[in-house]
Design an enzyme around this catalytic site. Structure first.
Site, PDB file in Angstrom:
ATOM      1  N   ASP A 198     -16.299 -12.306  -8.225  1.00 54.88           N
ATOM      2  CA  ASP A 198     -17.333 -11.398  -8.721  1.00 54.88           C
ATOM      3  C   ASP A 198     -18.638 -12.178  -8.901  1.00 54.88           C
ATOM      4  O   ASP A 198     -18.650 -13.309  -9.395  1.00 54.88           O
ATOM      5  CB  ASP A 198     -16.883 -10.795 -10.046  1.00 54.88           C
ATOM      6  CG  ASP A 198     -17.893  -9.808 -10.588  1.00 54.88           C
ATOM      7  OD1 ASP A 198     -18.800 -10.243 -11.343  1.00 54.88           O
ATOM      8  OD2 ASP A 198     -17.794  -8.616 -10.256  1.00 54.88           O
ATOM      9  N   ASP A 209     -28.116  -9.334  -2.170  1.00 60.74           N
ATOM     10  CA  ASP A 209     -28.000  -8.132  -1.326  1.00 60.74           C
ATOM     11  C   ASP A 209     -26.600  -7.572  -1.533  1.00 60.74           C
ATOM     12  O   ASP A 209     -25.714  -7.752  -0.699  1.00 60.74           O
ATOM     13  CB  ASP A 209     -28.250  -8.503   0.138  1.00 60.74           C
ATOM     14  CG  ASP A 209     -28.394  -7.271   1.037  1.00 60.74           C
ATOM     15  OD1 ASP A 209     -28.485  -6.141   0.513  1.00 60.74           O
ATOM     16  OD2 ASP A 209     -28.403  -7.452   2.263  1.00 60.74           O
TER      17      ASP A 209
END
Length: 241
Positions: A111, A129
């Site tokens: 994560d 992004d």
């Protein structure tokens, strides 16, 4: 549950998708080292201000374009790519020419917030992004997220972020960035709806003559002909502020 990766090809370009028609990355088969998508090239706007980064991180691997480009053109830099979806990493290794991990490149299947929380002022450049399969808004866009990005960057650190979505999406992300960083600028929205913002830990002194000279250097050394367009975009941003 992470979305499945699908691949398409059209007119010599290979595209990566996450279970939908939305393009999550692209690579021209005859020129895999070039940055195919306009907004991806815009993500390199940080090169106007940072010439020799020592550590670069990419959140959201996509088709690996920025990671490959930085690995090729900044041999002095250590590069981290962070991608939570292991299918995306596998597709990059098999179909998008992503180099194997070595002493300079590390791909982290974790994560993004967990990755950022382990860093304290260690990054020179952070490229963000991160999108879900439907690409309606960034997967991470809270002020807490942008503050974590800020903490991971060093005193001269720079962040570029792709903001794809509605005007509301753009506005709330730009507001969160401005609350988290000393200075934030952004380029005009692309025809595909991408808006790329550049955030500074330390406010820059902007001299447009110097930036145009730097744009020429970027074209000569990195092969990116977009530098003058970036400078003009910054000039337009200052004009509207």
């Amino acid at each position: 549950m992470t979305p499945h990766v699908t691949i398409s090809e059209h007119e010599g370009v290979r595209y990566l998708h996450l279970g939908s028609a939305w393009v999550q990355g692209a690579m021209r088969l005859a020129a895999p080292d070039q940055l195919e998508l306009h907004y991806i090239r815009q993500m390199m706007i940080w090169t106007l201000f940072q010439h020799a980064p020592q550590r670069i991180a990419q959140l959201g691997l996509g088709a690996g374009s920025l990671t490959r480009f930085c690995y090729l053109h900044f041999p002095q830099a250590r590069i981290d790519a962070v991608e939570i979806n292991p299918e995306v990493v596998r597709a990059n290794r098999l179909l998008f020419h992503l180099p194997p991990d070595d002493e300079r490149l590390s791909v982290h299947t974790v994560d993004a917030l967990d990755y950022l929380d382990a860093l304290h002022g260690e990054l020179d450049v952070l490229q963000v992004d991160v999108y879900s399969d439907q690409a309606e808004h960034p997967a991470l866009e809270s002020q807490d997220f942008y503050l974590a990005c800020r903490r991971a960057l060093g005193p001269q650190g720079l962040l570029t972020v792709n903001l794809l979505g509605s005007e509301l999406v753009h506005a709330r992300n730009l507001h969160a960035l401005q609350k988290s960083f000393a200075a934030v600028v952004w380029l005009p929205e692309t025809h595909d709806g991408n808006l790329v913002a550049l955030a500074f830990v330390d406010p820059p002194q902007i001299d447009f003559d110097d930036l145009y000279k730097r744009a020429d250097q970027i074209q000569a050394t990195l092969g990116l002909a977009d530098g003058e367009e970036w400078v003009e975009g910054l000039y337009a941003w200052m004009d509207q502020e």
